[in-house]
Design an enzyme around this catalytic site. Structure first.
Site, PDB file in Angstrom:
ATOM      1  CG  ASP A 206      27.809  37.861  40.998  1.00 19.04           C
ATOM      2  OD1 ASP A 206      27.088  38.606  41.651  1.00 19.04           O
ATOM      3  OD2 ASP A 206      28.273  36.830  41.502  1.00 19.04           O
TER       4      ASP A 206
ATOM      5  CG  HIS B  40      28.795  32.423  44.081  1.00 18.40           C
ATOM      6  ND1 HIS B  40      27.972  32.519  42.915  1.00 18.40           N
ATOM      7  CD2 HIS B  40      29.834  33.493  43.966  1.00 18.40           C
ATOM      8  CE1 HIS B  40      28.453  33.424  42.044  1.00 18.40           C
ATOM      9  NE2 HIS B  40      29.432  33.939  42.522  1.00 18.40           N
TER      10      HIS B  40
ATOM     11  CG  ASN C  76      33.188  40.536  39.660  1.00 14.87           C
ATOM     12  OD1 ASN C  76      34.391  40.232  39.468  1.00 14.87           O
ATOM     13  ND2 ASN C  76      32.184  39.614  39.199  1.00 14.87           N
TER      14      ASN C  76
ATOM     15  CG  HIS D 101      39.065  37.022  41.830  1.00 17.67           C
ATOM     16  ND1 HIS D 101      39.672  36.453  40.785  1.00 17.67           N
ATOM     17  CD2 HIS D 101      37.688  36.622  41.693  1.00 17.67           C
ATOM     18  CE1 HIS D 101      38.831  35.756  39.861  1.00 17.67           C
ATOM     19  NE2 HIS D 101      37.618  35.846  40.473  1.00 17.67           N
ATOM     20  N   GLY D 102      41.440  34.939  43.336  1.00 15.23           N
ATOM     21  CA  GLY D 102      41.154  33.500  43.555  1.00 15.23           C
ATOM     22  C   GLY D 102      42.006  32.603  42.849  1.00 15.23           C
TER      23      GLY D 102
ATOM     24  N   GLY E 133      41.606  30.717  39.977  1.00 12.39           N
ATOM     25  CA  GLY E 133      41.494  31.093  38.580  1.00 12.39           C
ATOM     26  C   GLY E 133      41.251  29.754  37.996  1.00 12.39           C
TER      27      GLY E 133
END
Lengths: 143, 474
Positions: free
Chosen positions: B95, B204, B325, B397-398, B400
């Site tokens: 992505d 998402h 990404n 980024h998050g 996980g």
């Protein structure tokens, strides 16, 4: 995710932290590929009432058995996204250096979603090989 | 490959360099955040990345690391272009330019609540997501789609679907300039043409969030955030177009890499030198997908903005848009020399420190906003970039994942999830409740622990905590 298993042929999803992993097995290489496609579809779709399907056929080629498995699943993903169609029935037969894929397709509008939608086939852990008395495969898909 | 993991103090571990590894591995995570379950391949993937030609300093893992394919998710690796350093599509992920943008409303919770049901109904109707739902805009022809691939969010704003601030506050001002449309195959274009302005599925989302706490007033003010404020967070990427490009170029680089004397321990790590026709070709196609992703998020922002204006009368201002990404060519002073590096961030966010020349003027004093979404039932965080970030100005980024999708569906029923979220005051509009159980809060690490590990390892500094009020998922 109930496994669709029998000693002769079948498929099941296996745990992976981020993605979808499918194992499949069958007597022939072609049927093993078809089982893998069914395993991928079972992970995210649910077809309710019977609906009119249209047959699509194509040939898929690759330079190895594992790549052939990936290429067939990629073909299904491509048709889902580019044409808005998904198979409700799939048949894979030999065709020269590759395989012939025959799918009974319906519109994605009539397919229920029950899982994350796969978008690509990873080369990580990709395998399609003949074992003692059957063919078996593993494939990881990005969702 | 054998993994020798050594704890390096309470907040990080080192994977010692063994045969084949050109640099050590470094995981910016305390032991409780490391994926150590039997059979998990995440740390082996950190070690595999350390074998890539031209890699410098270390193969890094962010606190939210989990098992990917080729690279781990939450992996950062930089290669030295002048030393034969490679680019690997697996170091970007399928992505391409998946990322997060945050928009802040001129509205507080009290002002929102009376409008919340109508707003959720409207967003539910207008935001395409899930299987086969199309996009907000269908390019009339290939020429227009090519313009999106070249112009990114700039193209969308120039056509009346945004304001200048949307570009000022977007990474690369809305578009990278080196997109090469000739490197994008027809099938990628066909997939992309149907999905401009769509969320997709899996992790998402579009969320309405509340700024629950401000942890750094000065940064928050510069970002445009205040306590009690309503925000919209959007997480999505380049959809089928990016996936098709990644698959195409992994195959192409896999066939070509032997000519450069390269072999890799995992087929998904296929790579060639950056300075090769295949490497440049991938970077050109990747840039086109990155622009598509920014245009995608711009279209979704435009739809969210219209819904907010219509239902609440409030406007939405972009705080920032950043990818997690991507591979970027960055010229840096690294280990005593000025070098051009290809910095791969897969599931890792760029985090520029204060004073960096690529920051817009109004963020120069405070650094770049970094977004760390949690889950639909837990907090998300805004951080800012800090100086002396060892991992080439990268951050988590998050939260996980810790559970497979398999396990999440086994452990959580949709009824329990619905009840948990309702108790927490979160309204969820999924395409499918069964599908959304895969994203249950329990399937992820504790996001508080993840951002704390990021802060202790000098990857970023906490600015604000946001909690979800309304969630759209595909």
């Amino acid at each position: 995710m109930s496994p669709q298993e029998s000693p002769v042929c079948g498929h099941r999803s296996v745990p992976h932290t981020a993605d979808l992993c499918v194992e499949a097995w069958a007597v022939t290489r072609e049927e093993c590929i078809a089982e893998a496609v069914r395993g991928v579809l079972a992970s995210f779709t649910e077809t309710s009432a019977p609906t009119a399907a249209v047959r699509r056929e194509c040939e898929v080629r690759a330079d190895s058995d594992a790549r052939l498995l990936a290429a067939v699943i990629e073909e299904v993903i491509y048709r889902m996204e580019a044409n808005g169609e998904l198979p409700v029935d799939v048949e894979v037969t030999t065709a020269g250096a590759g395989v012939r894929l025959r799918c009974e397709m319906v519109s994605t509008d009539v397919v229920g979603q029950i899982g994350a939608v796969p978008k690509a086939v990873s080369m990580h852990g990709l395998r399609l090989a003949q074992e003692a008395d059957r063919w078996a495969c593993n494939v990881t898909l990005d969702v | 490959m054998e993994i020798r993991l050594v704890e390096d103090g309470p907040w990080r571990s080192r994977i010692e360099q063994t045969d084949g590894m050109r640099v050590p591995g470094v995981a910016f995570a305390p032991r409780e955040l490391l994926p150590l379950e039997p059979g998990d391949k995440s740390l082996e993937q950190v070690a595999n990345v350390a074998t890539l030609p031209g890699i410098v300093r270390a193969s890094y893992a962010m606190p939210d690391i989990h098992w990917g394919y080729g690279f781990p998710i939450g992996g950062v690796a930089a290669t030295d272009v002048a030393e034969g350093g490679v680019v690997s599509p697996g170091g970007v992920g399928f992505d391409i330019s998946c990322g997060v943008r945050l928009l802040a409303a001129d509205l507080d919770q009290e002002g929102l609540l009376p409008h919340m049901p109508a707003l959720m109904d409207r967003l539910d109707r207008v935001i395409p997501r899930g299987l086969g739902r199309g996009g907000l805009w269908k390019p009339p022809g290939r020429a227009e789609l090519h313009e999106v691939l070249r112009g990114g969010a700039r193209y969308v704003v120039e056509h009346g679907h945004g304001v200048p601030r949307d570009l000022d506050r977007c990474e690369d001002q809305g578009a990278v300039d080196d997109a090469d449309v000739s490197q994008v195959a027809e099938r990628a274009l066909e997939r992309g043409a149907r999905q401009v302005g769509s969320l997709g599925s899996a992790n998402h989302f579009l969320e309405i969030q509340l700024v629950d706490a401000v942890l750094d007033e000065r940064c928050a003010e510069a970002f445009g955030l205040r306590a009690g404020q309503i925000c919209v967070m959007i997480h999505c990427g380049s959809r089928g177009l990016g996936h098709e490009i990644c698959g195409d170029h992994v195959r192409r680089l896999d066939s070509a890499q032997r000519r450069y004397g390269i072999s890799v321990p995992d087929a998904q790590l296929a790579c060639t030198p950056v300075d090769s026709p295949e490497g440049r070709g991938y970077l050109g196609a990747m840039a086109a997908a990155a622009n598509y992703a920014r245009a995608n998020r711009q279209w979704l922002s435009d739809a969210a903005r219209r819904a907010f204006r219509t239902v609440t009368g409030a406007d939405l201002d972009l705080v920032y848009d950043v990818s997690h990404n991507l591979a970027k060519l960055e010229t840096r002073q690294t280990d005593g020399a000025r070098r051009t590096l290809c910095v791969h961030r897969k599931g890792a966010t760029r985090a520029l420190p204060p004073g960096h020349p690529d920051l817009p003027p109004d963020l120069a004093a405070v650094g770049q906003p970094v977004f760390v979404p949690g889950t639909m039932g837990t907090a998300s965080y805004v951080l800012t970039g800090v100086a002396d970030n060892e991992a080439f100005d990268s951050c988590c980024h998050g939260a996980g994942r810790v559970w497979s999708r398999h396990r999440a569906q086994r452990e959580i029923t949709s009824g329990v999830l619905r009840s948990e979220l309702a108790d927490a005051g979160v309204t969820v509009r999924p395409t499918s409740w069964r599908s959304v159980t895969e994203e249950a809060p329990g399937a992820y690490k504790d996001v508080d622990a993840v951002v704390s590990a990021g802060e202790h390892n000098g990857l970023g500094r906490l600015v604000a905590r946001l909690v979800p009020l309304g969630v759209l998922k595909g």
